[in-house]
Design a protein around this motif. Structure first.
Motif, PDB file in Angstrom:
ATOM      1  N   ARG A 149      24.783  21.225   3.857  1.00 48.97           N
ATOM      2  CA  ARG A 149      26.219  21.537   3.831  1.00 48.97           C
ATOM      3  C   ARG A 149      27.055  20.386   4.369  1.00 48.97           C
ATOM      4  O   ARG A 149      28.171  20.144   3.911  1.00 48.97           O
ATOM      5  N   LYS A 150      26.523  19.675   5.362  1.00 50.78           N
ATOM      6  CA  LYS A 150      27.267  18.549   5.925  1.00 50.78           C
ATOM      7  C   LYS A 150      26.739  17.209   5.419  1.00 50.78           C
ATOM      8  O   LYS A 150      27.137  16.164   5.908  1.00 50.78           O
ATOM      9  N   ASN A 151      25.863  17.277   4.463  1.00 52.99           N
ATOM     10  CA  ASN A 151      25.279  16.053   3.892  1.00 52.99           C
ATOM     11  C   ASN A 151      25.010  16.335   2.427  1.00 52.99           C
ATOM     12  O   ASN A 151      23.867  16.427   1.987  1.00 52.99           O
ATOM     13  N   SER A 152      26.094  16.494   1.669  1.00 51.03           N
ATOM     14  CA  SER A 152      25.996  17.036   0.321  1.00 51.03           C
ATOM     15  C   SER A 152      25.583  16.012  -0.726  1.00 51.03           C
ATOM     16  O   SER A 152      25.504  16.348  -1.914  1.00 51.03           O
ATOM     17  N   GLU A 153      25.329  14.781  -0.336  1.00 52.48           N
ATOM     18  CA  GLU A 153      24.860  13.777  -1.291  1.00 52.48           C
ATOM     19  C   GLU A 153      23.801  12.918  -0.636  1.00 52.48           C
ATOM     20  O   GLU A 153      23.884  12.604   0.556  1.00 52.48           O
ATOM     21  N   ARG A 154      22.793  12.563  -1.385  1.00 54.07           N
ATOM     22  CA  ARG A 154      21.735  11.690  -0.881  1.00 54.07           C
ATOM     23  C   ARG A 154      21.400  10.649  -1.943  1.00 54.07           C
ATOM     24  O   ARG A 154      21.572  10.895  -3.144  1.00 54.07           O
ATOM     25  N   PRO A 155      20.947   9.474  -1.528  1.00 49.02           N
ATOM     26  CA  PRO A 155      20.527   8.471  -2.508  1.00 49.02           C
ATOM     27  C   PRO A 155      19.169   8.834  -3.084  1.00 49.02           C
ATOM     28  O   PRO A 155      18.357   9.505  -2.438  1.00 49.02           O
ATOM     29  N   LEU A 156      18.919   8.405  -4.292  1.00 46.70           N
ATOM     30  CA  LEU A 156      17.617   8.586  -4.922  1.00 46.70           C
ATOM     31  C   LEU A 156      16.917   7.241  -5.026  1.00 46.70           C
ATOM     32  O   LEU A 156      17.520   6.252  -5.474  1.00 46.70           O
ATOM     33  N   PHE A 157      15.672   7.211  -4.616  1.00 48.87           N
ATOM     34  CA  PHE A 157      14.866   6.001  -4.691  1.00 48.87           C
ATOM     35  C   PHE A 157      13.591   6.314  -5.460  1.00 48.87           C
ATOM     36  O   PHE A 157      13.050   7.419  -5.362  1.00 48.87           O
ATOM     37  N   ALA A 158      13.128   5.354  -6.223  1.00 48.74           N
ATOM     38  CA  ALA A 158      11.876   5.538  -6.943  1.00 48.74           C
ATOM     39  C   ALA A 158      10.765   5.806  -5.937  1.00 48.74           C
ATOM     40  O   ALA A 158      10.732   5.208  -4.853  1.00 48.74           O
ATOM     41  N   ALA A 159       9.861   6.704  -6.287  1.00 42.67           N
ATOM     42  CA  ALA A 159       8.838   7.173  -5.352  1.00 42.67           C
ATOM     43  C   ALA A 159       8.036   6.015  -4.764  1.00 42.67           C
ATOM     44  O   ALA A 159       7.442   5.216  -5.481  1.00 42.67           O
ATOM     45  N   GLY A 160       8.044   5.944  -3.421  1.00 44.00           N
ATOM     46  CA  GLY A 160       7.277   4.933  -2.713  1.00 44.00           C
ATOM     47  C   GLY A 160       7.950   3.587  -2.612  1.00 44.00           C
ATOM     48  O   GLY A 160       7.408   2.671  -1.995  1.00 44.00           O
ATOM     49  N   THR A 161       9.143   3.440  -3.195  1.00 45.55           N
ATOM     50  CA  THR A 161       9.772   2.126  -3.250  1.00 45.55           C
ATOM     51  C   THR A 161      11.092   2.106  -2.507  1.00 45.55           C
ATOM     52  O   THR A 161      11.580   3.128  -2.023  1.00 45.55           O
ATOM     53  N   ARG A 162      11.692   0.933  -2.450  1.00 51.10           N
ATOM     54  CA  ARG A 162      12.995   0.749  -1.815  1.00 51.10           C
ATOM     55  C   ARG A 162      14.054   0.438  -2.865  1.00 51.10           C
ATOM     56  O   ARG A 162      15.140  -0.045  -2.553  1.00 51.10           O
ATOM     57  N   GLN A 163      13.739   0.737  -4.115  1.00 47.88           N
ATOM     58  CA  GLN A 163      14.659   0.505  -5.213  1.00 47.88           C
ATOM     59  C   GLN A 163      15.477   1.765  -5.471  1.00 47.88           C
ATOM     60  O   GLN A 163      14.943   2.822  -5.796  1.00 47.88           O
ATOM     61  N   LYS A 164      16.787   1.648  -5.334  1.00 46.52           N
ATOM     62  CA  LYS A 164      17.671   2.781  -5.564  1.00 46.52           C
ATOM     63  C   LYS A 164      17.854   2.998  -7.057  1.00 46.52           C
ATOM     64  O   LYS A 164      18.142   2.060  -7.808  1.00 46.52           O
ATOM     65  N   ILE A 165      17.701   4.254  -7.502  1.00 41.97           N
ATOM     66  CA  ILE A 165      17.822   4.558  -8.923  1.00 41.97           C
ATOM     67  C   ILE A 165      18.922   5.581  -9.214  1.00 41.97           C
ATOM     68  O   ILE A 165      19.162   5.897 -10.373  1.00 41.97           O
ATOM     69  N   GLY A 166      19.598   6.099  -8.179  1.00 42.59           N
ATOM     70  CA  GLY A 166      20.656   7.054  -8.429  1.00 42.59           C
ATOM     71  C   GLY A 166      21.072   7.816  -7.186  1.00 42.59           C
ATOM     72  O   GLY A 166      20.770   7.412  -6.065  1.00 42.59           O
ATOM     73  N   THR A 167      21.765   8.922  -7.396  1.00 37.12           N
ATOM     74  CA  THR A 167      22.212   9.776  -6.299  1.00 37.12           C
ATOM     75  C   THR A 167      21.960  11.241  -6.663  1.00 37.12           C
ATOM     76  O   THR A 167      21.774  11.591  -7.835  1.00 37.12           O
TER      77      THR A 167
END
Length: 649
Positions: A145-163
């Protein structure tokens, strides 16, 4: 001794070099066998063990594959069918997922609930508590509720692929995932009756553990600046704990032997084995002469000893005198929590179950003019057990709202940085490694080095830089052979689960130092890695692209230069005295073209990734010590949980 427990023993903190080589070999073999579902696990010439693999689930959970999609179907009041698409699985009929050390078979044989043999979708019929699943979804909604968005990273990696965004809608939690090339959504039910017999729920994301209830004791999102990457001047210039630079041209001030100074931290590592002055001098003598590390010669860089130790001696009273802590040329840039490197039983770093705590220092000339060097003291946090590690994470999250911030932070850093923090380790110190980035006057190029405490304790000794092949192997047939053999571990998913060994195909392989910048590559004509679409990056990335990218990104030289567009230090050694450390785009958010293929874009936002990871860790369900949870809920939890990080940096 059963092989599994032998492996755990071999991977302990007290390994010598030859034991580490053996354990890495064993783990590499076990990884390949278990990940792709062998019924019986074999490791080279050692006997097959199969049913002996029980307990200590961390090492087994590490090597679980990560599906690209999961379908949950209710087939009875207390049973479900889980269907999981594993893009990394070879053609086979059975694949095992390990939960709490026990194998759960998934079938791709076209029988019973499996619709078609050989299509990559594996099916398991499992006991499942749908009411518990619904309650867990309610708890997830509460925590978001107080953190309604999170970054998406490819599994096991530090590469951001979305939100990913979270919205409560009536009797369910809507999760929308926006990727670079696609979008997906799922509505998680709050009531178990919403999933009727024969209905299927498609869960098209991973990295957020589902299926079991997590505590909601820490609802506020992690504040990276207060809980993860602490660079505020009130901390790094704490007058009682640091020897701080106010501005260039003035000597440091504060407490020269405060608990967060380079001097005292080194004294704690020495822990009476030598005087602090001698201990520091011995460390920097490594640059004064040729070092042989993993049979590679690491040339001397004598200006390092001259500019650091000899000038420190002169300010202390003359050549050869004991160093005066008031003349120390190291200023604190930041205190860093790396809970994301918590131990999985095989991690290259993060050997303490709770990950690492770090102190980052920058070199200056004695009067606060910046020199081109950073030194990082990296400690293995000596905490284990799910509840204890979860409580550790909660304390760091709650630190952000402390009214006695520095005192509370000091009580946390004392856990790993104080003398005697790890009684069973060399010098009773929790130090994992000391790493340096340096380009002082007279040095021909940037160079990274690494130091550790030998099993017998005493002085710090130079060791290999992890996950980095020797520079002489770059763009060679040998490196191509390594990538050809390791691409399933490099790409996964989860990706970046490879381990660069000391030797490969009979040749010394792991580097003794890391010169930079380096663009890691291999001759395309010698690569046999598939050029089909990658399971972890959006089009037009191929498996081959991502295999090379993950190899390069996880080297020290690549991460600190061309792969992340960083000027060698993620906390800038050139930050003017009296100002907070300048952070790299890799940490704060950046998108750039892949240096090997300009058609590909790579995105990073590592502090956001670490914050999301700490949020998840602070809400761990710790199912092993709670009431019995059905196997199906645990399997769903294992398949959706974040993949472990094996990054060295």
């Amino acid at each position: 001794m059963p092989l599994f427990f032998l492996l755990i023993k071999l991977l302990g903190d007290s390994m010598n070099k030859s034991t580490k080589k053996l354990s890495h070999m064993l783990f590499s073999k076990l990884t390949k066998k278990i990940r792709f579902g062998a019924v019986v696990v074999c490791a080279g010439a050692l006997p097959c063990v199969g049913a002996e693999i029980k307990g200590e689930s961390e090492i087994l959970d590490l090597i679980n594959p990560r599906p690209t999609n999961i379908v949950l179907e209710r087939v009875g009041e207390g049973s479900a069918v889980l269907r999981a698409m594993f893009t990394s699985a070879p053609n086979q009929e059975v694949l095992h997922v390990f939960v709490e050390g026990e194998p759960v078979p998934f079938f791709d044989d076209g029988k019973k609930f499996d619709s078609r043999a050989g299509d990559g979708e594996f099916t398991a019929e499992v006991p499942f508590d749908f009411e518990l699943f619904a309650q867990a979804n309610q708890t997830l909604a509460e925590t978001r509720r107080k953190n309604s968005e999170r970054p998406l990273f490819a599994a096991g990696t530090r590469q951001k692929i979305g939100t990913q965004s979270f919205t409560e809608m009536g009797d369910g939690l809507l999760i929308d995932s926006q990727m670079d090339d696609s979008e997906a959504s799922v509505l998680l039910p709050f009531n178990d009756s919403q999933l009727r017999l024969g209905e299927r729920l498609s869960i098209n994301f991973t990295g957020l553990p589902l299926g079991t209830i997590s505590p909601s004791s820490s609802l506020l999102p992690t504040d990276p600046a207060r809980s993860l990457m602490i660079t505020d001047l009130s901390v790094v210039s704490d007058p009682t704990r640091t020897w701080a630079c106010r501005r260039a041209g003035l000597p440091p001030m504060g407490n020269a032997t405060g608990s967060w100074t380079f001097w005292t931290l080194m004294a704690n590592v020495a822990n009476g084995s030598a005087s602090t002055s001698d201990y520091i001098k011995h460390l920097f003598k490594h640059w004064a002469s040729l070092q042989t590390v993993n049979n590679f010669g690491v040339p001397a860089r004598p200006n390092v000893y001259q500019q650091i130790i000899e000038q420190w001696e002169m300010r202390s009273g003359g050549p050869g005198v004991s160093l005066d802590p008031r003349q120390s040329p190291f200023r604190l840039l930041g205190i860093v929590l790396r809970a994301d490197l918590r131990s999985d039983g095989s991690a290259t770093y993060g050997g303490g179950d709770a990950g690492e705590g770090r102190f980052v220092f920058a070199l200056h000339d004695g009067e606060c003019h910046s020199e081109r060097m950073t030194l990082i003291m990296e400690y293995k946090v000596p905490i284990d057990g799910c509840e204890n590690v979860r409580d550790w994470a909660i304390k760091w999250k709650n630190l952000a709202n402390s009214t006695q911030y520095n005192d509370d932070l000091a009580s946390l850093t004392d856990v790993f940085a104080s003398a005697g923090a790890a009684p069973s380790r060399p010098n009773q110190s929790a130090i994992g490694q000391v790493r340096t980035n340096e380009l002082l006057a007279g040095s021909p190029f940037w160079e990274l080095r690494e130091f550790f405490l030998p099993d017998a304790g005493g002085f710090l000794a130079q060791t290999t830089v992890k996950q980095e092949p020797d520079n002489g192997h770059n763009n060679t047939g040998l490196l191509a052979k390594y990538v050809n053999s390791e691409w399933p571990n490099l790409v996964g998913p989860p990706a970046a689960q490879h381990l660069v060994p000391d030797s490969f195909l009979g040749q010394d392989f792991l580097a003794g130092a890391a010169p930079a910048p380096t663009l890691w590559d291999a001759p395309n004509s010698l690569l046999t890695v598939p050029t089909t679409p990658s399971p972890i990056s959006p089009p037009p990335a191929t498996i081959r692209d991502d295999a090379l990218f993950q190899l390069a990104l996880n080297t020290c030289s690549g991460c600190h230069t061309v792969e992340t567009n960083t000027n060698f230090a993620h906390l800038d050694y050139g930050t003017p005295a009296g100002t907070p450390a300048i952070l790299s785009g890799f940490l704060t958010g950046i998108s750039l073209l892949d240096p090997r293929d300009g058609a590909l874009t790579r995105s990073f936002d590592d502090l956001a990734r670490r914050a999301d990871d700490l949020d998840i860790l602070a809400a761990s369900s710790c199912t092993r010590s709670s009431a019995r949870v059905p196997t199906g809920n645990l399997v769903l939890h294992a398949l959706t949980a974040p993949a472990p990080q094996r990054s060295p940096h």
